[in-house]
Structure formats: C-alpha cells, structure tokens
Design an enzyme around this catalytic site. Sequence first.
Site, PDB file in Angstrom:
ATOM      1  N   ILE A  50      39.985  39.691  40.461  1.00 32.50           N
ATOM      2  CA  ILE A  50      40.116  40.378  41.750  1.00 32.50           C
ATOM      3  C   ILE A  50      40.090  39.332  42.854  1.00 32.50           C
ATOM      4  O   ILE A  50      39.037  38.788  43.181  1.00 32.50           O
ATOM      5  CB  ILE A  50      38.943  41.382  41.969  1.00 32.50           C
ATOM      6  CG1 ILE A  50      38.723  42.277  40.745  1.00 32.50           C
ATOM      7  CG2 ILE A  50      39.178  42.198  43.236  1.00 32.50           C
ATOM      8  CD1 ILE A  50      39.771  43.326  40.507  1.00 32.50           C
ATOM      9  N   CYS A  60      36.412  36.464  38.980  1.00 32.41           N
ATOM     10  CA  CYS A  60      37.190  36.223  37.758  1.00 32.41           C
ATOM     11  C   CYS A  60      37.112  37.430  36.824  1.00 32.41           C
ATOM     12  O   CYS A  60      36.172  38.237  36.874  1.00 32.41           O
ATOM     13  CB  CYS A  60      36.655  35.017  37.017  1.00 32.41           C
ATOM     14  SG  CYS A  60      36.709  33.479  37.942  1.00 32.41           S
ATOM     15  N   GLU A  62      36.459  37.517  33.648  1.00 30.60           N
ATOM     16  CA  GLU A  62      35.307  37.490  32.733  1.00 30.60           C
ATOM     17  C   GLU A  62      34.079  38.098  33.409  1.00 30.60           C
ATOM     18  O   GLU A  62      33.335  38.875  32.818  1.00 30.60           O
ATOM     19  CB  GLU A  62      34.981  36.051  32.316  1.00 30.60           C
ATOM     20  CG  GLU A  62      36.115  35.318  31.650  1.00 30.60           C
ATOM     21  CD  GLU A  62      36.934  34.488  32.639  1.00 30.60           C
ATOM     22  OE1 GLU A  62      37.373  35.047  33.681  1.00 30.60           O
ATOM     23  OE2 GLU A  62      37.139  33.295  32.364  1.00 30.60           O
ATOM     24  N   CYS A  93      36.016  29.452  33.870  1.00 35.01           N
ATOM     25  CA  CYS A  93      35.562  28.462  34.849  1.00 35.01           C
ATOM     26  C   CYS A  93      34.046  28.271  34.738  1.00 35.01           C
ATOM     27  O   CYS A  93      33.351  29.000  34.031  1.00 35.01           O
ATOM     28  CB  CYS A  93      35.934  28.918  36.260  1.00 35.01           C
ATOM     29  SG  CYS A  93      34.920  30.265  36.907  1.00 35.01           S
ATOM     30  N   CYS A  96      31.839  31.336  35.568  1.00 33.50           N
ATOM     31  CA  CYS A  96      31.876  32.331  34.495  1.00 33.50           C
ATOM     32  C   CYS A  96      31.088  31.867  33.277  1.00 33.50           C
ATOM     33  O   CYS A  96      30.401  32.656  32.635  1.00 33.50           O
ATOM     34  CB  CYS A  96      33.312  32.639  34.099  1.00 33.50           C
ATOM     35  SG  CYS A  96      34.136  33.672  35.327  1.00 33.50           S
TER      36      CYS A  96
END
Length: 144
Positions: A50, A60, A62, A93, A96
């Site tokens: 989003i 993200c 995840e 990343c 995450c």
Amino acid sequence: MAPTLTTEQRTKLILGALEAKERAYSPYSKFPVGAALLTRGGTIVKGASIDNASYGETICAERTAIVKAVSDGVQEFIGLAVVANINSPIPPCGICRQVIREFCALDMPILLVPGNYPRPSSPALDFYYMEGGVRETKLDLLLP
Ligand SMILES: [Zn+2]
C-alpha cells in the site's frame, strides 16, 4: 535446500501472493507486491503493498499480511510467499524482516516468487531455485 512445505501448501502460498498482488495500491512506486501467509490452521492471509504519497508511510505486502492476521487474533504461521512484477525473486526489506521475526520462527520457509512464475527451469542457473523459479529461503538466512 529441501522443500519443507507440501506441494499443496506451496501452491496455496504462491497463488495467494499472486492474488494479493492484484490488490496492491502502487500509484507512486509502480511496484506492486503481494504476500501470503499460511497459518498453522491452514488458512491463507493475503497482504498487498500500500503506497502513500509520503514515501516513508508505504506499507509492504508482508507487513500488511502480518498485521491483518495478528489483528484478527492469529499469530502462528508456517510459511510466507512474496511476489512482485520483476522476474527474479525479491527478499523482504529490512523493516519487514524485523516484523516477520516478531511473529515467525527463524526456520519458517519463505518463498520468493518471480513475477513470471511459473518460470521455465534453466538448470544452469537454477541450482538453488525451486520449481517454477521460486526460491525458498528462511528468516535466519535473511537477517544480518
Ligand atoms: Zn518490506
């Protein structure tokens, strides 16, 4: 590395991540990402990336999936799949990875799905890739 999920579980995760990517909101990044979590109970929780006009507020895929699951009372996960539109598997990343670490075991399988899944196999390059171009990894290989 040997696969640690069943073929059915892998398929559910990969299809869930691909479906989630279709819901991504990515007008700024143009980089839609989808993720899917497999819960211990066997259900799939999907998450999409989003974007936000303020780049730092972008969430993200995840993290969307984990936040959805945890806020619905689910905290036991046995697998994660992530897919973007690029033709190579991309890892989560750093932010995450930290959030995944909070709720998932270090050895939980993480499937990194190429955007062109299922990809024809090319034995010369795919010595560590799984079927369809999916790379299986786990958190303790991703964390520094
Ligand atoms: Zn991330």
